[in-house]
Design an enzyme around this catalytic site. Structure first.
Site, PDB file in Angstrom:
ATOM      1  N   HIS A 195       0.738  -1.105  -0.100  1.00 42.43           N
ATOM      2  CA  HIS A 195       0.034  -0.120  -0.033  1.00 42.43           C
ATOM      3  C   HIS A 195       0.868   1.480  -0.036  1.00 42.43           C
ATOM      4  O   HIS A 195       0.512   2.211   0.696  1.00 42.43           O
ATOM      5  CB  HIS A 195      -0.784  -0.026   1.121  1.00 42.43           C
ATOM      6  CG  HIS A 195      -1.973  -1.051   1.457  1.00 42.43           C
ATOM      7  ND1 HIS A 195      -3.051  -1.319   0.684  1.00 42.43           N
ATOM      8  CD2 HIS A 195      -1.515  -2.347   2.043  1.00 42.43           C
ATOM      9  CE1 HIS A 195      -3.495  -2.595   0.926  1.00 42.43           C
ATOM     10  NE2 HIS A 195      -2.803  -3.088   1.956  1.00 42.43           N
ATOM     11  N   SER A 325      18.733  15.162 -19.126  1.00 43.44           N
ATOM     12  CA  SER A 325      18.274  16.452 -19.142  1.00 43.44           C
ATOM     13  C   SER A 325      18.873  17.420 -20.207  1.00 43.44           C
ATOM     14  O   SER A 325      20.105  17.321 -20.092  1.00 43.44           O
ATOM     15  CB  SER A 325      18.073  17.246 -17.806  1.00 43.44           C
ATOM     16  OG  SER A 325      17.575  18.461 -17.929  1.00 43.44           O
ATOM     17  N   LYS A 331      22.102  14.629 -14.707  1.00 40.83           N
ATOM     18  CA  LYS A 331      20.827  13.805 -14.500  1.00 40.83           C
ATOM     19  C   LYS A 331      20.859  12.758 -15.244  1.00 40.83           C
ATOM     20  O   LYS A 331      21.322  12.256 -16.324  1.00 40.83           O
ATOM     21  CB  LYS A 331      19.548  14.847 -14.720  1.00 40.83           C
ATOM     22  CG  LYS A 331      18.358  14.178 -14.346  1.00 40.83           C
ATOM     23  CD  LYS A 331      17.137  15.259 -14.471  1.00 40.83           C
ATOM     24  CE  LYS A 331      15.966  15.070 -13.734  1.00 40.83           C
ATOM     25  NZ  LYS A 331      15.153  13.992 -14.514  1.00 40.83           N
ATOM     26  N   GLU A 338      11.001   3.586 -19.524  1.00 43.41           N
ATOM     27  CA  GLU A 338       9.974   4.529 -20.010  1.00 43.41           C
ATOM     28  C   GLU A 338       9.817   3.910 -21.336  1.00 43.41           C
ATOM     29  O   GLU A 338       8.678   3.793 -21.838  1.00 43.41           O
ATOM     30  CB  GLU A 338      10.660   6.011 -20.144  1.00 43.41           C
ATOM     31  CG  GLU A 338      10.697   6.514 -18.698  1.00 43.41           C
ATOM     32  CD  GLU A 338      11.515   7.709 -18.654  1.00 43.41           C
ATOM     33  OE1 GLU A 338      11.870   8.263 -20.022  1.00 43.41           O
ATOM     34  OE2 GLU A 338      11.726   8.231 -17.712  1.00 43.41           O
TER      35      GLU A 338
END
Length: 474
Positions: A195, A325, A331, A338
């Site tokens: 959860h 980025s 980054k 993805e």
């Protein structure tokens, strides 16, 4: 625009005139196709081209049919040899060269007739170019004993079978890397989460074992359905009765295709079913959708656990494949995850298309065949490709941040679960709530209650022992 350019622009394309049952039609002079292909090329102009793998499969069917018809003495050896030679020439072409001669799109007749005739016409053109005295005909010779209605679905199942082999190979490689990571991190304790809240500890190896088991189940679903794709419609001809085909033709063609593709195809199926339904593709794509759903969860879990590196979960380090980025230096993004999750969403959408297309078509034939196979192949190609890339460029380089995992386990209040068998649920809950409220460690809170001493706490609160990892390794 100068006069020379105007002249070139207005110069009519060289054409030849051919005739079919509808009359005459002009065809580009250098084209290898004939009237039926040209009519389809003009009438249907929208969408992706018919996949070359489907064209190549039909070429092999035509070659096998010519050889089989010659063996059955219903087609002369000279014509059969000319057809075989034409197919061999086409098979020798690079994909970009082959595409020139097969210009038709997916959104055409729902039986795939235009593509079947495209192949028939190109083969006949080449055969007659080499031996014009033979007068090889697209319908009477190249398509002898066949119909678009059984040729196209036969090609569909052939290419679907091949694509599934690639999906399985990618999944097995991913499974192998998961096994290696599982073994490596079997004793690396981390906090469990349910959860989205802290739960009792487990090891990272155990967590990975769940992903591995997902893949193994998905492979078993695929392999259970896979033999149904090996059932070929060949021999059904127009509506399933086999009209105009030699009774032994289907068996001979199937044997040749089995030998060529090293797949145990069979023509011993209900031919009426093989034309009117594509349940095998629908069922198999359902298995691909299930695989996609599990891949979505795996990729999401791993990229979330790798979030950070300092303001997220930060439990995993992922490979730096490219800058993450255009504005933030240094980054690193989970780009392979993805890509994989985007592919899985496409597959899920494709499953709706497959289901709808499988349910359509009236009476003796499903007339959504080109859409069915195009969509199926897209899903299979997306999965095999993105799974391979995800495994090689993300999963293989994945590393556990052991020190941070330990830090999170040590801070967890859910270790109090181990006290329940000794002091009871209610007393244990009060200790956890006390630690949370006062901002202390679990041990400090437990000792302050007097319910547990230091020796008991250290003996009972053993995070690795709580994982029972010695019972679940295999």
């Amino acid at each position: 625009m100068n006069e020379r350019m105007k002249t070139m622009k207005n110069k009519p394309e060289k054409v030849r005139v051919e005739k079919d049952s509808l009359g005459t039609i002009e065809i580009p002079a250098g084209a290898w196709w004939g009237p039926q292909t040209e009519r389809s090329r003009r009438n249907f102009t929208t969408g992706e081209k018919m996949p070359l793998v489907v064209i190549k499969a039909i070429l092999q069917i035509k070659k096998a049919a010519a050889q089989a018809n010659a063996e059955l003495e219903v087609l002369g050896n000279d014509k059969a040899n000319a057809i075989v030679a034409a197919v061999d020439k086409l098979n020798s072409l690079a994909d970009n060269q082959l595409r020139v001669h097969f210009p038709l799109v997916i959104y055409q007749t729902g039986s795939g007739t235009h593509t079947n005739m495209n192949v028939n016409e190109v083969i006949a053109y080449l055969a007659n170019e080499q031996q014009p005295q033979l007068n090889v005909l697209p319908n009477d010779d190249v398509n002898k004993g066949q119909s678009s209605n059984d040729i196209f679905p036969t090609a569909m199942n052939i290419v679907a079978s091949q694509s599934i082999i690639e999906v399985k190979a990618s999944c097995k490689k991913m499974n192998q890397v998961l096994e290696e990571k599982k073994q490596k991190y079997w004793d690396t304790v981390k906090i469990g989460r349910t959860h989205l809240q802290d739960a009792t500890p487990l090891t990272f190896g155990q967590e990975l074992s769940a992903y591995q088991s997902m893949l193994m189940h998905d492979l078993s679903f695929i392999e259970e359905i896979e033999p149904s794709l090996h059932e070929l419609a060949i021999g059904a001809t127009a509506v399933g009765t086999g009209v105009n085909a030699h009774p032994k033709l289907a068996g001979k063609i199937t044997n040749k295709l089995s030998e060529l593709y090293q797949i145990s195809f069979t023509a011993e199926v209900n031919k009426f079913y093989s034309l009117s339904a594509h349940s095998q593709l629908n069922a198999m794509h359902g298995a691909l959708k299930t695989l996609a759903a599990d891949l979505m969860k795996i990729a999401n879990d791993l990229r979330f656990l790798a979030s950070g590196p300092r303001a997220g979960y930060g439990e995993l380090s992922i490979p730096a494949n490219e800058p993450g980025s255009s504005i933030m230096p240094g980054k690193v993004n989970p780009t392979q995850a993805e890509a994989l999750t985007m592919a899985t969403i496409r597959v899920m959408g494709n499953d709706t298309t497959i289901s709808m297309a499988s349910s359509q078509g009236n009476f003796e034939m499903n007339v959504y065949k080109p859409l069915l196979i195009f969509t199926f192949l897209e899903s299979a190609d997306l999965l095999s490709g993105t799974v391979h890339s995800f495994t090689e460029k993300f999963l293989d380089g994945l590393q556990a941040n052991k020190s941070h995992m330990k830090e999170l386990v040590d801070q967890s209040l859910m270790l109090v679960t181990a006290l329940s068998p000794h002091i009871g649920y209610e007393e244990s809950a009060q200790i956890a709530q006390k630690a949370e409220k006062e901002g202390t460690t679990l041990k400090e809170a437990a000792l302050s209650t007097g319910k547990v001493n230091a020796q008991e706490f250290d003996h009972w609160i053993d995070a690795l022992a709580m994982t029972n990892n010695h019972k679940t390794r295999d």
